[in-house]
Design an enzyme around this catalytic site. Structure first.
Site, PDB file in Angstrom:
ATOM      1  N   ARG A  93       0.875  -1.180   0.000  1.00  0.00           N
ATOM      2  CA  ARG A  93       0.000   0.000   0.000  1.00  0.00           C
ATOM      3  C   ARG A  93       0.913   1.231   0.000  1.00  0.00           C
ATOM      4  NH1 ARG A  93      -2.896   3.015   4.873  1.00  0.00           N
ATOM      5  NH2 ARG A  93      -4.090   4.469   3.618  1.00  0.00           N
ATOM      6  N   GLY A 212     -14.439   5.167   8.487  1.00  0.00           N
ATOM      7  CA  GLY A 212     -13.593   4.498   9.492  1.00  0.00           C
ATOM      8  C   GLY A 212     -13.074   5.543  10.445  1.00  0.00           C
ATOM      9  N   ASN A 213     -11.843   5.368  10.940  1.00  0.00           N
ATOM     10  CA  ASN A 213     -11.244   6.445  11.738  1.00  0.00           C
ATOM     11  C   ASN A 213     -11.067   7.669  10.858  1.00  0.00           C
ATOM     12  OD1 ASN A 213     -10.932   5.425  14.380  1.00  0.00           O
ATOM     13  ND2 ASN A 213      -9.364   4.039  13.595  1.00  0.00           N
ATOM     14  N   ARG A 243     -10.050  14.322  12.940  1.00  0.00           N
ATOM     15  CA  ARG A 243      -9.820  15.348  11.906  1.00  0.00           C
ATOM     16  C   ARG A 243     -11.078  16.181  11.700  1.00  0.00           C
ATOM     17  NH1 ARG A 243      -7.451  11.391   7.405  1.00  0.00           N
ATOM     18  NH2 ARG A 243      -7.105   9.886   9.052  1.00  0.00           N
ATOM     19  N   GLU A 387      -9.451  -3.926   1.922  1.00  0.00           N
ATOM     20  CA  GLU A 387      -8.384  -3.267   1.170  1.00  0.00           C
ATOM     21  C   GLU A 387      -7.226  -4.217   0.894  1.00  0.00           C
ATOM     22  OE1 GLU A 387      -9.006  -0.195   4.153  1.00  0.00           O
ATOM     23  OE2 GLU A 387      -8.244   1.245   2.696  1.00  0.00           O
TER      24      GLU A 387
END
Ligand code: ADP
Length: 401
Positions: A93, A212-213, A243, A387
């Protein structure tokens, strides 16, 4: 064929080894707290189905971390391979592929240097991804190393959506534009949705909400991303665990000029101290839902802000797409919080989205679950993201091409 998937972060490495013949996971684990005093590796032999083994020790760097991964995979008793050469490919990734990469890419020296040159766009991620690749090249010298970029799926976004309305030279000289993230997840659930709807991906229009987070939402037209809520960085768009998501950029100037805050402080404020955490004191939605049950006012506000932002984006992307086949909820919150899904879909019937409250509260049942009411013009689905499997599949596709 066996494919190892590696997701190297700044202080952790997640990994999964796939047997591509039946897409099963042979082993999986995570190395955590690299570079700290107390590190640990958690390794699970899925083949044997035994309990995960946790080994606590200091792990000085990524080289040491990946060495431990290789050792765990090769362990005479608990391992799943007998030589590193059994691994045909390693899929990595990589967070930022800039404008250079819109597809999975076999890694060579030139690709390494481009990933390195993109580090200024993703300073927390690309250097760690790069180290992971370099160490894996040494540990698995016979394997093809493939890079799968988080940004790649979004390279199909048209210019009128990816450009910011700021002077041209900022794009031309400094590459400032929307890149988007979570692409691997948005693509994976899009493919699963198209298959479920029994439509070719090229004819499928979707809105995919990865909650998600980190959280982002994508408008998918004909199987391609045409807009997404994250931007130049993973900070804008939806409200997230810590965030802020979208804010007025003038707040940054105000905090710096009138409140004497350093840019680094503001960066931390918006990335690490905002979102659900900033409003309620908790960043995990499970804790917020628990507090809501006790009529906690800050938890209610955080929850309503979070859901409202998602709903606004669904409205915007419905307009952008014109026709939507399905709305997809995925990732930790999307797959598990019936409360968020319910709140988000409230009042969207006029746009074509009608939730079935019973199906919604029953939640996930297998890979795809339908939660829209009978007669809803647009389908509403919960799809489990994967993923790692998508990285393995894309790596395999590169090898077979
Ligand atoms: P990441 O973005 O790190 O991959 P996940 O996709 O696993 O994270 O999402 C993690 C988040 O999902 C948690 O912070 C939590 O807020 C949320 N979550 C997980 N399970 C539930 C649940 N049962 N109910 C509500 N929220 C949940």
């Amino acid at each position: 064929m066996k494919i190892l998937v590696i997701n190297a972060g700044s202080s952790s490495i997640k990994y999964q080894l796939f047997n591509m013949d039946d897409r099963s996971v042979l082993a999986a684990g995570v190395v955590e707290r690299i570079g700290e005093e107390k590190g640990q590796i958690k390794h699970e032999n899925k083949l044997a189905g035994t309990a995960p083994i946790v080994n606590r020790l200091a792990i000085p760097d990524h080289q040491a971390g990946l060495n431990m991964v290789a050792q765990s995979l090769l362990d005479a008793e608990k391992g799943v391979i007998s030589t590193p050469n059994e691994i045909t490919a390693v899929g990595h990734r990589v967070v930022h592929g800039g404008e250079k990469f819109s597809a999975p890419t076999v890694i060579n020296e030139e690709v390494l240097s481009v990933i390195d040159s993109l580090s200024s766009l993703a300073p927390l991620h690309n250097p760690a991804n790069l180290t992971g690749i370099q160490v894996a090249m040494k540990l698995f010298p016979h394997a093809t190393q493939v890079a799968i970029f988080d940004t790649a799926f979004h390279q199909s976004i048209p210019d009128y959506a990816y450009r910011y309305a700021i002077p041209n030279e900022l794009y031309e000289k400094h590459h400032i534009r929307v890149y988007g993230f979570h692409g691997t997840s948005h693509l994976f659930v899009s493919k699963v949705a198209a298959e479920y709807l029994d439509k070719p991906l090229e004819e499928t229009n979707l809105i995919t909400a990865h909650l998600g987070n980190g959280a982002s939402i994508t408008a998918v037209s004909g199987g391609k991303s045409v807009d997404t809520s994250m931007g130049f960085s993973p900070l804008p768009g939806l409200m997230m665990g810590t965030r802020s998501g979208d804010i007025d950029p003038a707040i940054v100037f105000h905090l710096a000029k009138d409140h004497g805050m350093e840019i680094s402080e503001i960066d931390k404020l918006l990335n690490k101290k905002s979102g659900l955490l900033g409003i309620s004191g908790d960043n995990d939605l499970r804790d917020i839902e628990e507090r809501m049950a006790k009529n906690d006012e800050a938890a209610r506000l955080a929850f309503e802000m979070y859901s409202y932002r998602i709903k606004k984006y669904i409205g915007a992307y419905t307009a952008a797409l014109g026709r939507v086949d399905a709305l997809v909820f995925t990732a930790g919150v999307g797959e598990n919080s019936d409360r968020v899904r319910h709140q988000v879909c409230q009042g969207l019937a006029s746009l074509g989205y009608t939730l079935d409250p019973v199906k919604n509260s029953q939640g996930k049942k297998g890979e795809v679950s339908e939660i829209h009411a009978e007669g809803s013009r647009i389908k509403i689905l919960i799809i489990s993201t994967n993923e790692e499997l998508e990285i393995a599949l894309q790596s395999e596709a590169v090898l077979l091409a």
